[in-house]
Design an enzyme around this catalytic site. Structure first.
Site, PDB file in Angstrom:
ATOM      1  CG  HIS A 166      88.760   5.081  81.356  1.00  0.00           C
ATOM      2  ND1 HIS A 166      89.377   3.869  81.103  1.00  0.00           N
ATOM      3  CD2 HIS A 166      89.755   5.951  81.641  1.00  0.00           C
ATOM      4  CE1 HIS A 166      90.680   4.004  81.250  1.00  0.00           C
ATOM      5  NE2 HIS A 166      90.941   5.246  81.585  1.00  0.00           N
TER       6      HIS A 166
ATOM      7  CE  LYS B   8      91.112   4.926  77.316  1.00  0.00           C
ATOM      8  NZ  LYS B   8      90.902   6.006  78.210  1.00  0.00           N
TER       9      LYS B   8
ATOM     10  CG  ASP C  71      80.829   9.932  57.479  1.00  0.00           C
ATOM     11  OD1 ASP C  71      80.555  10.998  58.022  1.00  0.00           O
ATOM     12  OD2 ASP C  71      81.610   9.816  56.522  1.00  0.00           O
TER      13      ASP C  71
END
Lengths: 219, 219
Positions: free
Chosen positions: B150, B152, B157
């Protein structure tokens, strides 16, 4: 000779002053009590009894089959929420976790001011704790202005932000890969305080009732 | 007299040294180019054309009916993702937003190393962009060890963390109340780098194929 002596005294004085300023600055940076908290907590959490967090004075009172006295991701989240002493602002999409509900109710009974903003659709599903909170006298508002009110954040005493991917459900805590971050960083905290304030005002039910009454079709 | 003179020289030298250290420290704190970025972006985003972000050299080439040249929540998110110059690590539950997919493909074609870890169930639904990424040669892995993957978040870099409630879908960007925070704060960034590394290794398909081959039932 007295000029020489004055130069010496002034020189030594300046050295002492400069070194003191440098030393004090270094000590302040190292030891400042207000060092900003930044913490990341990952889930799923190990399953363990959390009774000792709700009743720290009698930590061995629970006889459930779970591990006792273990520090887990969930116990850390609970501790942060329970650290509220004056206010807790909640803005959560899904709120069905009974231990988190219990924590909010405990804060309410201690006199902490709670404001909870939840998604209108999720609030209607089975298991949602928003009804429980309302029955206890906590002010709950439902977001009506968007498809989903998908935030999952809490602001503790206006000083601590708890936010991330984690909904306040049992599955999120025990079964999913999730994250929360806990931070006092003002550049991160302040925008959330402002956004909560905006959404809280926007979803004042009194405003909606008034605007319904004022609809041209009704007059 | 020469002792006196030495004391004076040493005294003045110490004053100069102390003042220089203090001044340099102050200048470093004020002017440091690496001042830590902390930014919060709220959604839904205003709808606007984002062509100028993909083609900054010809900003007036698009004739679509949306507003042009407007800075929105979504354009800020896109700019942060497109700022990658060497690597982009993605860990997202739902990835169906075509402009975000286009940004990832653009980075891939520029030689940026992309690693994408997604939820196995969401990846199978209609509209998921993971197939598009794989066809372009991007390394995509599916989480197999939890009910929902779940998270996100994205790591740009190895220096910039983008995380929050926002799934990489059109609804999340245009219709929901969502948040992302963009931060270079090491105390927040480093745990996410470590967690991505752990999950990436855990979901190496070669490991699963090997463990399947070694199942007692198959031998």
């Amino acid at each position: 000779m007295s000029v020489m002596w004055t130069v010496r005294v002034v020189g030594v004085g300046l050295v002492a002053l400069s070194l003191s300023v440098e030393l004090l600055g270094w000590l302040r940076r190292r030891l400042r009590p207000g060092r900003i908290l930044n913490e990341v907590i990952f889930f799923p959490s190990e399953m363990a009894c959390v009774e000792h967090i709700f009743a720290p004075s009698s930590p061995y009172s629970c006889v459930c089959p779970l591990s006792h006295g273990v520090e887990t991701s969930f116990s850390r989240l609970l501790r942060h929420i329970l650290s509220a002493s004056s206010s807790l602002d909640l803005c959560v999409f899904a709120f069905s976790n009974m231990n988190l509900s219990r924590a909010v109710l405990a804060l309410h009974s201690r006199g902490v001011t709670i404001r909870a903003l939840v998604d209108k659709d999720y609030a209607a599903i089975n298991g949602s704790q928003t009804g429980v909170l309302r029955k206890a006298g906590i002010c709950v508002r439902y977001d009506v202005g968007s498809v989903y009110m998908h935030h999952k954040f809490a602001i503790v005493d206006g000083r601590l932000l708890v936010t991330g991917s984690l909904n306040w459900t049992l599955n999120a805590v025990q079964s999913n890969l999730e994250n929360i971050m806990v931070t006092e960083e003002p550049e991160l905290l302040q925008p959330f305080i402002k956004e909560f304030h905006r959404l809280w005002l926007r979803n004042n039910p009194a405003l909606h009732l008034r605007s319904k009454d004022q609809k041209p079709g009704k007059n």
